[in-house]
Write a protein that holds these residues in place. Structure first.
Motif, PDB file in Angstrom:
ATOM      1  N   ASN A 104      13.261   5.688  11.928  1.00 23.37           N
ATOM      2  CA  ASN A 104      12.042   6.433  12.265  1.00 23.37           C
ATOM      3  C   ASN A 104      11.607   7.221  11.037  1.00 23.37           C
ATOM      4  O   ASN A 104      12.349   7.312  10.053  1.00 23.37           O
ATOM      5  CB  ASN A 104      12.237   7.309  13.510  1.00 23.37           C
ATOM      6  N   GLY A 124      16.338   4.960   3.942  1.00 23.67           N
ATOM      7  CA  GLY A 124      15.347   4.530   4.942  1.00 23.67           C
ATOM      8  C   GLY A 124      15.802   3.298   5.709  1.00 23.67           C
ATOM      9  O   GLY A 124      16.989   2.964   5.761  1.00 23.67           O
ATOM     10  N   ALA A 145      10.986  10.459  10.412  1.00 30.78           N
ATOM     11  CA  ALA A 145      11.712  11.676  10.038  1.00 30.78           C
ATOM     12  C   ALA A 145      13.031  11.321   9.356  1.00 30.78           C
ATOM     13  O   ALA A 145      13.405  11.915   8.334  1.00 30.78           O
ATOM     14  CB  ALA A 145      11.964  12.529  11.281  1.00 30.78           C
ATOM     15  N   SER A 150       0.842  -1.201   0.000  1.00 28.71           N
ATOM     16  CA  SER A 150       0.000   0.000   0.000  1.00 28.71           C
ATOM     17  C   SER A 150       0.873   1.244   0.000  1.00 28.71           C
ATOM     18  O   SER A 150       1.859   1.312   0.750  1.00 28.71           O
ATOM     19  CB  SER A 150      -0.969   0.003   1.185  1.00 28.71           C
TER      20      SER A 150
HETATM   21  C1  FAD Z   1       4.379  -0.590  14.948  1.00 30.25           C
HETATM   22  C2  FAD Z   1       5.359   0.493  14.539  1.00 30.25           C
HETATM   23  C3  FAD Z   1       5.303   1.733  15.143  1.00 30.25           C
HETATM   24  C4  FAD Z   1       6.185   2.754  14.752  1.00 30.25           C
HETATM   25  N1  FAD Z   1       6.065   3.976  15.346  1.00 30.25           N
HETATM   26  C5  FAD Z   1       6.844   4.986  14.916  1.00 30.25           C
HETATM   27  C6  FAD Z   1       6.688   6.291  15.486  1.00 30.25           C
HETATM   28  O1  FAD Z   1       5.850   6.528  16.345  1.00 30.25           O
HETATM   29  N2  FAD Z   1       7.508   7.294  15.029  1.00 30.25           N
HETATM   30  C7  FAD Z   1       8.449   7.092  14.052  1.00 30.25           C
HETATM   31  O2  FAD Z   1       9.106   8.063  13.662  1.00 30.25           O
HETATM   32  N3  FAD Z   1       8.625   5.859  13.507  1.00 30.25           N
HETATM   33  C8  FAD Z   1       7.860   4.808  13.913  1.00 30.25           C
HETATM   34  N4  FAD Z   1       8.022   3.565  13.359  1.00 30.25           N
HETATM   35  C9  FAD Z   1       9.113   3.356  12.382  1.00 30.25           C
HETATM   36  C10 FAD Z   1       8.736   3.878  10.987  1.00 30.25           C
HETATM   37  O3  FAD Z   1       7.476   3.365  10.598  1.00 30.25           O
HETATM   38  C11 FAD Z   1       9.816   3.499   9.966  1.00 30.25           C
HETATM   39  O4  FAD Z   1      11.077   3.920  10.422  1.00 30.25           O
HETATM   40  C12 FAD Z   1       9.538   4.108   8.594  1.00 30.25           C
HETATM   41  O5  FAD Z   1       8.273   3.754   8.110  1.00 30.25           O
HETATM   42  C13 FAD Z   1      10.619   3.658   7.577  1.00 30.25           C
HETATM   43  O6  FAD Z   1      10.299   4.167   6.329  1.00 30.25           O
HETATM   44  P1  FAD Z   1      10.824   3.446   4.994  1.00 30.25           P
HETATM   45  O7  FAD Z   1      10.247   4.211   3.862  1.00 30.25           O
HETATM   46  O8  FAD Z   1      12.286   3.251   5.065  1.00 30.25           O
HETATM   47  O9  FAD Z   1      10.213   1.983   5.030  1.00 30.25           O
HETATM   48  P2  FAD Z   1       8.692   1.523   5.128  1.00 30.25           P
HETATM   49  O10 FAD Z   1       7.852   2.566   5.749  1.00 30.25           O
HETATM   50  O11 FAD Z   1       8.742   0.173   5.746  1.00 30.25           O
HETATM   51  O12 FAD Z   1       8.240   1.401   3.604  1.00 30.25           O
HETATM   52  C14 FAD Z   1       8.801   0.435   2.765  1.00 30.25           C
HETATM   53  C15 FAD Z   1       7.768   0.069   1.699  1.00 30.25           C
HETATM   54  O13 FAD Z   1       8.398  -0.785   0.735  1.00 30.25           O
HETATM   55  C16 FAD Z   1       7.460  -1.766   0.320  1.00 30.25           C
HETATM   56  N5  FAD Z   1       8.204  -2.916  -0.220  1.00 30.25           N
HETATM   57  C17 FAD Z   1       8.923  -3.843   0.473  1.00 30.25           C
HETATM   58  N6  FAD Z   1       9.480  -4.722  -0.371  1.00 30.25           N
HETATM   59  C18 FAD Z   1       9.096  -4.356  -1.629  1.00 30.25           C
HETATM   60  C19 FAD Z   1       9.338  -4.901  -2.915  1.00 30.25           C
HETATM   61  N7  FAD Z   1      10.098  -5.989  -3.095  1.00 30.25           N
HETATM   62  N8  FAD Z   1       8.770  -4.289  -3.995  1.00 30.25           N
HETATM   63  C20 FAD Z   1       7.998  -3.170  -3.836  1.00 30.25           C
HETATM   64  N9  FAD Z   1       7.755  -2.627  -2.615  1.00 30.25           N
HETATM   65  C21 FAD Z   1       8.287  -3.205  -1.535  1.00 30.25           C
HETATM   66  C22 FAD Z   1       6.695  -2.088   1.587  1.00 30.25           C
HETATM   67  O14 FAD Z   1       5.426  -2.639   1.276  1.00 30.25           O
HETATM   68  C23 FAD Z   1       6.577  -0.709   2.240  1.00 30.25           C
HETATM   69  O15 FAD Z   1       5.386  -0.050   1.864  1.00 30.25           O
HETATM   70  C24 FAD Z   1       7.163   2.514  13.741  1.00 30.25           C
HETATM   71  C25 FAD Z   1       7.239   1.257  13.130  1.00 30.25           C
HETATM   72  C26 FAD Z   1       6.350   0.251  13.521  1.00 30.25           C
HETATM   73  C27 FAD Z   1       6.424  -1.098  12.863  1.00 30.25           C
END
Ligand code: FAD
Length: 306
Positions: A283, A274, A285, A35
């Protein structure tokens, strides 16, 4: 070349990278397997993200980012990336349905996946009482006893959310005490619906049409007990989904993508941002900042090609 840049993952890092590149008028394709917005959509309140107001709802933050990406011109497609190959003049990204796209640069921002317990019953009971997301599914467990495996930050946050609906939430932690931040532990201990059981390890999930019990084993005594529960949520840690990148990109010991200070991997034209990159602060930010910085580095590569 189909695109100037392909971004893998539609969470905060991927969206931020896509916005930066699209605003610079590059043709950007963002591929997301589940999503747009990523798991942030299912986090009730985001702690520590600088934004006006007292609290930031995860769904609203994710929706704002997705909207901005669309308005900036990022092309977004629901597809799971399963392969990346570098050729002399381009990078090819292949999706699970066999579609392939080519670009000059790729930003890997696919985050982490939630680890499984690996115990009997876990796979068979998917969709039959195995809870994936407290915020999405809590209503189904109203007035029932549920178990949350894992007493880390995510486990306690989700357990407290489930506690608003369930009659009781058993938090099963394998270590001697929960590993969540002290502030979360204090809140969880004050929650009358939560029972935290430490030194207990889940060893089997029972049930046929639905979950009926979670079998746990005490690590000190070896004693086993079947806890009657209606649902089980697993939060026993996260790992980067980089299995398919082994042998293609350099990974660190824990499987995260190794990057330099410009977020570049060891393969020219491929960047990572990320939670998936080594040393990430994990996180929202930090993920947004990573995405922007990786995109700025990718822009330099694109400019050099022009
Ligand atoms: C329960 C929980 C609570 C949290 N609370 C907080 C909070 O209060 N404050 C805060 O700052 N952070 C919080 N975090 C941490 C925060 O959500 C993450 O640090 C942040 O979302 C990381 O962003 P990202 O874009 O690197 O990865 P993600 O947000 O994980 O996004 C990665 C995306 O890549 C997609 N993906 C994966 N593999 C593939 C593939 N092979 N092909 C295509 N797409 C793919 C996934 O579906 C996902 O949508 C929390 C995390 C969790 C699990």
């Amino acid at each position: 070349m189909d695109y100037d840049a392909i971004v893998i993952g539609g969470g905060p890092a991927g969206l931020s990278a896509g916005i930066e590149l699209a605003r610079a008028k590059y043709r950007v394709l963002l591929l997301e397997k589940e999503s747009f917005g990523g798991p942030v959509i299912n986090i009730e309140w985001i702690i520590g993200y600088p934004r006006p107001g007292e609290k930031t709802a995860g769904a609203m933050l994710a929706s704002d980012m997705v909207q901005q990406a669309a308005q900036s011109g990022v092309e977004m497609e629901l597809a799971e990336v399963v392969e990346i190959e570098r050729y002399s003049s381009c990078i090819s990204v292949t999706c699970a349905d066999g579609t392939a796209h080519t670009s000059s640069v790729v930003i890997q921002a696919a985050g982490l996946y939630s680890k499984k317990l690996g115990v009997p019953g876990e796979e068979d009971l998917q969709g039959k009482g195995m809870i994936h997301c407290a915020m999405c599914d809590a209503g189904l467990y109203r007035d029932h006893v549920v178990a949350v495996c894992g007493g880390g930050d995510a486990g306690l946050i989700e357990a407290m959310y489930l506690g608003r609906f369930a009659s009781k939430v058993l938090v099963i932690e394998a270590q001697a005490e929960p590993t969540a931040k002290p502030v979360l532990q204090t809140r969880a201990l004050a929650d009358p619906k939560l029972v935290i059981r430490c030194n207990e390890r889940p060893i089997e999930i029972l049930g046929e049409q639905g979950v009926t019990a979670l079998v746990i084993e005490n690590s000190a005594t070896g004693k086993r007990e079947a806890l009657e529960v209606y649902g089980v949520l697993v939060h026993v840690g996260y790992a980067p989904a980089t299995g398919y990148l082994e042998g293609i990109l350099a990974l660190d010991d824990s499987g995260h993508i190794a990057v330099n200070e410009q977020f570049a991997t060891d393969v020219p034209g491929i960047f990572a941002a990320g939670d998936i990159r080594g040393g990430s602060a994990r996180n929202v930010a930090a993920a947004v900042a990573d995405g922007k910085a990786a995109a700025m580095a990718a822009r330099k590569t694109l400019e050099s090609l022009q």
